[in-house]
Write an enzyme that holds these catalytic residues in place. Structure first.
Site, PDB file in Angstrom:
ATOM      1  N   ARG A 103       0.793  -1.253   0.000  1.00  0.00           N
ATOM      2  CA  ARG A 103       0.000   0.000   0.000  1.00  0.00           C
ATOM      3  C   ARG A 103       0.811   1.282   0.000  1.00  0.00           C
ATOM      4  NH1 ARG A 103      -4.259  -2.726  -1.661  1.00  0.00           N
ATOM      5  NH2 ARG A 103      -5.519  -3.744  -0.078  1.00  0.00           N
ATOM      6  N   HIS A 115      -3.474 -16.421  -7.443  1.00  0.00           N
ATOM      7  CA  HIS A 115      -4.630 -16.794  -6.608  1.00  0.00           C
ATOM      8  C   HIS A 115      -5.724 -17.607  -7.307  1.00  0.00           C
ATOM      9  CE1 HIS A 115      -6.059 -13.167  -8.533  1.00  0.00           C
ATOM     10  NE2 HIS A 115      -5.451 -12.344  -7.712  1.00  0.00           N
ATOM     11  N   ASP A 117      -1.255 -12.862  -1.008  1.00  0.00           N
ATOM     12  CA  ASP A 117      -2.097 -11.777  -1.529  1.00  0.00           C
ATOM     13  C   ASP A 117      -2.472 -10.848  -0.366  1.00  0.00           C
ATOM     14  OD1 ASP A 117      -3.487 -10.101  -3.169  1.00  0.00           O
ATOM     15  OD2 ASP A 117      -5.068 -11.527  -3.708  1.00  0.00           O
ATOM     16  N   HIS A 176      -6.827  -3.723   4.668  1.00  0.00           N
ATOM     17  CA  HIS A 176      -7.697  -2.541   4.770  1.00  0.00           C
ATOM     18  C   HIS A 176      -7.992  -2.373   6.252  1.00  0.00           C
ATOM     19  CE1 HIS A 176      -8.506  -2.602   0.446  1.00  0.00           C
ATOM     20  NE2 HIS A 176      -8.722  -3.901   0.552  1.00  0.00           N
TER      21      HIS A 176
END
Ligand code: ZN
Length: 427
Positions: free
Chosen positions: A59, A225, A295, A299
């Site tokens: 991020r 994935h 992965d 958040h």
């Protein structure tokens, strides 16, 4: 030797009581008896190669309230991961030389562990691949629209892959067919409806297309994935240069297992059925699946705890992958051989880096575990900035010590190196 370590170490597929000699960060010798300037003995513990996570979203830059290279690499380190590869959907997006270089600078200043990064190939920057390839470790292609969309239209994929093959770069693909996603679009109120909007068919169509066009392409193509039984069946007959990854959340959860806090488990591709999950387990056990990738997509809880349709997709995972699957090894759900292949050896081979095995000439990246001590995952003990985990309460074996390039990275529950110790692994 700068350092010698002694104990029960995983060498070439088996555990051997031996000494590993380290010089200038590399493994210089593996022998029954070795003497160094400093000698560490790990009795009653196991010494394993450190993990490599080829799929994380740290991020940074742009969304540093969720994670940054400081907190993300710290979380990785505590989870026994000494090298990560970061995805390009940051802000600004990693789509040109400036933003790639900017991210390398950020990570060089903040990261505790070694790192590489991917640039995205989109409809807009496809012409600059040649230049970009000199600065990144591989290209990420999103075929379906996802968070912070960086899409490449499917009809441009074949040409893009030919160009990437000429550059001899690795390509990682998010395989969901955009047309199929559009046809199934709608508002989801829960995980079941989210699954209706991302049916297996979209993954299967996309994988079938990739397999069709990659026949004459020699460079490495990685399907990220994998989540569906149908996709798995198609990939069984894949060419050698195509690899497949699976995430811990797709292996440990399916929609029947989640009955509350559904937004927390909203991911793309979605959690599917028990059959899909069991098929992926077969794949990691028998070697049809190459890679375990977290992965890691954090958040904050504030962002996740909203109406289902508004909640962002993604879960954290970089710190819990290796420890949870070591607990799975202990339960005999998977072998050491398979786990170390999925998380250490194959990632090193795919990314072409001298890590992932305890072997002379490679980086001295390893972890020490007390195999007898299983603990429960607790979010308040983890290090991601997001502050929660989808794996709360699950069994895990966390490393007691972690070494990167012969330096002690973790001991006594503390980081032992300074920020910025991590290095860009180069291209
Ligand atoms: Zn991702």
């Amino acid at each position: 030797m700068d350092l010698t370590i002694e104990g029960n170490a995983y060498i070439k597929g088996t555990f051997v009581n031996c000494c590993v000699g380290i010089e200038e960060g590399k493994i210089a010798a593996i022998k029954k008896i070795l003497k160094g300037d400093k000698h560490l003995k790990f009795e009653k513990k196991l010494i394993l190669p450190a993990g490599i996570d080829i799929h994380v979203h740290f991020r940074d830059p742009g969304f540093v309230h969720k994670e940054d290279f400081y907190s993300g690499s710290k979380a990785a380190a505590f989870g026994g991961i000494t090298c990560i590869f970061d995805m390009p959907n940051t802000q600004p997006r990693t789509t040109n030389i400036n933003t790639v270089l900017e991210k390398i600078t950020i990570a060089n200043n903040k990261s505790y562990i070694d790192f590489g990064l991917y640039a995205a190939i989109t409809d807009k920057n496809i012409k600059s691949m040649g230049e970009l390839s000199k600065y990144c470790n591989g290209f990420k292609i999103y075929l379906g629209s996802t968070t912070n969309s960086l899409q490449l239209s499917e009809h441009k994929l074949e040409n893009a892959l030919y160009q990437i093959a000429a550059l001899n770069k690795m390509t990682l693909i998010h395989a969901e067919n955009e047309q199929c996603l559009r046809e199934n679009k709608g508002i989801a109120h829960n995980l079941r409806e989210h699954l209706y909007h991302h049916p297996s068919e979209c993954e299967e169509t996309s994988i079938a297309h990739i397999l069709k066009i990659c026949k004459d392409i020699s460079s490495k193509i990685h399907i990220c994935h994998l989540s569906s039984c149908g996709g798995f069946e198609l990939l069984r007959r894949r060419p050698k240069n195509v690899s497949v990854g699976v995430t811990p959340h797709h292996l440990l959860y399916d929609i029947s297992r989640i009955t509350s806090n559904e937004t927390l488990y909203k991911v793309i591709p979605p959690l599917r059925s028990n059959l899909d999950r069991e098929t992926l387990w077969q794949g990691i056990k028998n070697g049809d699946i190459d890679i375990l990738e977290s992965d890691h997509a954090p958040h904050t809880l504030e962002e996740k705890e909203v109406d289902f349709d508004k909640a962002p997709s993604g879960v954290p995972g970089v710190e819990t992958t290796y420890p949870m699957f070591l607990a799975e090894v202990k339960k005999e759900h998977i072998s050491f051989t398979r786990l170390i292949s999925l998380l250490c050896e194959r990632p090193a081979e795919l990314m072409n880096i001298p890590k992932g095995e305890l072997e002379v000439g490679r980086d001295a990246d390893f972890i020490v575990i007390n195999y007898k001590e299983t603990e429960k995952i607790k979010s308040d003990k983890l290090h991601s900035k997001c502050g929660w985990t989808p794996f709360e309460g699950m069994d895990a074996i966390f490393p007691s010590q972690v070494f990167v390039r012969g330096e002690k990275l973790i001991e006594d529950n503390e980081i032992q190196v300074s920020q910025g110790f991590g290095q860009f692994i180069g291209v």
